[in-house]
Design a protein around this motif. Structure first.
Motif, short mmCIF file in Angstrom:
data_model
loop_
_atom_site.label_atom_id
_atom_site.label_comp_id
_atom_site.label_asym_id
_atom_site.label_seq_id
_atom_site.Cartn_x
_atom_site.Cartn_y
_atom_site.Cartn_z
N UNK A 48 34.21 27.83 29.07
CA UNK A 48 33.53 27.02 29.97
C UNK A 48 34.62 26.94 31.38
N UNK A 49 35.70 26.66 31.12
CA UNK A 49 36.59 26.27 32.38
C UNK A 49 36.80 27.71 33.14
N UNK A 50 37.03 28.74 32.50
CA UNK A 50 37.14 29.92 33.03
C UNK A 50 35.83 30.49 33.96
N UNK A 51 34.84 30.25 33.06
CA UNK A 51 33.57 30.51 33.84
C UNK A 51 33.35 29.88 35.04
N UNK A 52 33.54 28.59 35.23
CA UNK A 52 33.19 27.84 36.14
C UNK A 52 34.46 28.10 37.18
N UNK A 53 35.54 28.33 37.02
CA UNK A 53 36.71 28.41 37.79
C UNK A 53 36.34 29.66 38.89
N UNK A 54 35.68 30.62 38.05
CA UNK A 54 35.31 31.78 39.15
C UNK A 54 34.44 31.17 40.08
N UNK A 55 33.65 30.52 39.87
CA UNK A 55 32.36 30.13 41.02
C UNK A 55 33.17 29.01 41.85
N UNK A 56 34.03 28.40 41.25
CA UNK A 56 34.57 27.27 42.23
C UNK A 56 35.60 28.43 43.21
N UNK A 57 36.42 29.32 42.67
CA UNK A 57 37.26 29.98 43.70
C UNK A 57 36.46 30.73 44.56
N UNK A 58 35.27 31.21 44.28
CA UNK A 58 34.37 31.91 45.21
C UNK A 58 33.86 30.92 46.40
N UNK A 59 33.52 29.69 46.00
CA UNK A 59 33.22 28.77 47.06
C UNK A 59 34.39 28.39 48.09
N UNK A 60 35.62 28.41 47.59
CA UNK A 60 36.73 28.03 48.27
C UNK A 60 36.91 29.43 49.12
N UNK A 61 36.55 30.63 48.83
CA UNK A 61 36.85 31.89 49.37
C UNK A 61 36.03 31.66 50.87
N UNK A 62 34.55 31.04 50.54
CA UNK A 62 33.79 31.01 51.63
C UNK A 62 34.29 29.90 52.71
N UNK A 63 34.95 28.77 52.41
CA UNK A 63 35.51 27.88 53.04
C UNK A 63 36.63 28.55 53.98
N UNK A 64 37.48 29.25 53.25
CA UNK A 64 38.52 30.07 54.15
C UNK A 64 38.06 30.91 55.10
#
Lengths: 128, 359
Positions: free
Chosen positions: B156-172
């Motif tokens: 669960x954690x690694x699946x959602x971490x990918x989505x979290x990281x991609x949302x962060x890339x959009x902010x950067x």
């Protein structure tokens, strides 16, 4: 940015670890310790465990970990692109877009192969 | 770096540490009160005024309880797991700026433990470290329920971490449109770039241009912190207590502490990335100087608690997901959605900045 900038983080880590250590040790000193064989057995809701806990579990979890590595590496590359992308212009967007498409293709492939389905029937009668 | 600098660093570290402990005590109580209210109950009301000391009473109780070490555990890993849970929880919040820089002893001090230029990567790294605590706690307990909880938690954690990281890339990526034209990974810098307004009256917060990224990020942080409706890790009807079934007394309290710190710091990170961080009206010159200095901290707390409240609200409203639904949402919706959103916003900004690619 030097290594000295990480000093506060090291201090925070030491403080947090120290807090855990002190509370656990102090709790040990003030709490009772009366072990019995029943209390020390693995918890299975009162039933005596028949088998060992370390058993085989579905290989699917391993597959998810492999997929995660692919996507995490992609995110690392995209972070690098996102910091400098305005200087790269359309060339950068095209390169990042192509890269994203390749990774999406991977996702579509494993999706179609059923790697993302968890073998649960969502409709119809339950399997016997 | 002289002695005053070192003292100021020490002060910031201790202040942040104390803040997180106090916030945890209040949040546990607040969650029980809010959920009780939504379910037409009263909730804790005995310890202290409005039951506000309930968490302290619970903590004291756990402190004096026996810490059982079952005979089947892998001793070293079993004892190390509470440390692995609590230390990353404190470190994640350390890179969040919780106020505007202030003048102390003739030098400018940022109200933040450490302003890393790779702050966002540090957050991703620490939230991955937090997974180890759950996995190792589950594996080392030598019992079936914790093992299943631990394995579920990893996936669960690694699946959602990918989505979290991609949302962060959009902010950067979006942060490159203001400032010096390069994206930034430093949280203090990200907050400063959200100062000002669109069209003169809408605050320049990332949530407005990056609303899809915000939605994905919000779902991902609820799943990252293993909170309802994504609390399959400790689904009590199927897995007893999940990964902490074999932990008791103060060792269990440490996992509990880590969970609530994570909820608070993830909310603070969401507020920093998308809701403008400590930006807000300070009315300097109208109000006394000391009030203007405190107001940014107040604004960050207001925004953070708005998101913490959403955490409580979701918990009181939604039933737990089934495991296949969880994986489906993560891999088939959030990750492709985040990738698509990233490319859409890159194209949109690209057209506005560089014109047509063939023109």
């Amino acid at each position: 940015m030097t290594l000295a900038d990480y000093l506060p983080l090291a201090l925070m880590g030491i403080l947090a670890a120290g807090f855990v250590a002190v509370s656990l040790v102090a709790s040990r000193l003030f709490s009772p310790n009366r072990p019995t064989p029943e209390k020390l057995a693995p918890y299975e809701c009162g039933i005596i465990p028949e088998t060992e806990a370390t058993q085989r579990f579905p290989v699917k979890f391993y597959l998810v970990a492999m997929l995660f590595v692919i996507f995490d590496v992609e995110i690392v590359f995209l972070f690098a692109w996102a910091t400098r992308w305005l200087e790269l212009g359309w060339y950068g967007i095209a390169a990042a877009g192509l890269f994203t498409l390749f990774v999406l293709e991977t996702l579509v492939y494993v999706w179609k192969r059923g790697a993302l389905d968890w073998n649960v029937k969502t409709s119809g009668p339950l399997p016997a | 770096m002289d002695i005053v600098d070192v003292l100021l660093i020490g002060l910031r570290v201790v202040a942040t540490f104390a803040l997180l402990l106090v916030v945890t005590i209040l949040n546990v109580w607040a969650e029980r009160k809010v959920v009780a209210d939504m379910q037409n109950r009263i909730g804790p009301d005995r310890a202290g005024p409005w039951g506000i000391l309930q968490t302290v009473a619970d903590g004291l109780k756990l402190f004096f309880k026996e810490s059982v070490t079952p005979s089947k555990v892998e001793r070293g890993v079993y004892l190390a797991a509470p440390f692995l849970a609590v230390v990353p929880a404190f470190l994640i919040f350390s890179v969040v700026p919780w106020g505007a820089p202030v003048e102390v002893f003739g030098r400018t001090m940022p109200l933040q433990v450490a302003d890393l230029n790779v702050g966002l990567l540090f957050i991703l790294a620490m939230s991955s470290m937090a997974v180890y605590a759950v996995v190792l706690a589950g594996w080392s307990s030598g019992s079936k329920y914790p093992l299943l909880g631990g394995v579920r938690a990893t996936a669960q954690a690694i699946s959602y971490e990918a989505a979290m990281g991609l949302a962060m890339v959009a902010v950067v990526m979006y942060s490159a449109t203001t400032g010096d034209g390069t994206g930034t990974l430093s949280l203090a810098e990200l907050v400063e770039r959200q100062a000002g307004t669109f069209l003169g009256f809408i605050p320049r917060w990332n949530i407005i241009p990056q609303f899809v990224a915000f939605a994905i990020f919000l779902v991902a942080i609820v799943a990252e912190t293993n909170r309802a409706p994504f609390d399959l890790v400790e689904a009590e009807q199927e897995l007893v207590g999940g990964f902490h079934t074999e932990y008791s007394g103060m060792r269990f309290a440490m996992f509990f502490l880590a969970e609530y710190i994570n909820v608070f710091s993830m909310s603070a990170i969401a507020a920093t990335l998308f809701l403008g961080g400590w930006n807000g009206p300070t009315w300097s010159g109208i109000l006394p100087a000391w009030i203007s200095a405190i107001l940014p901290v107040f604004w960050l707390l207001v925004k953070t608690y708005a998101i913490v409240f959403v955490f409580f609200w979701i918990r009181a409203t939604l039933p737990r997901l089934r495991y296949d639904q969880l994986m489906q949402l993560g891999w088939k919706r959030l990750i492709p959605g985040a990738l698509a959103w990233l490319m859409v916003s890159a194209l949109f900004i690209g057209f506005r900045r560089f014109g047509l690619p063939w023109g």
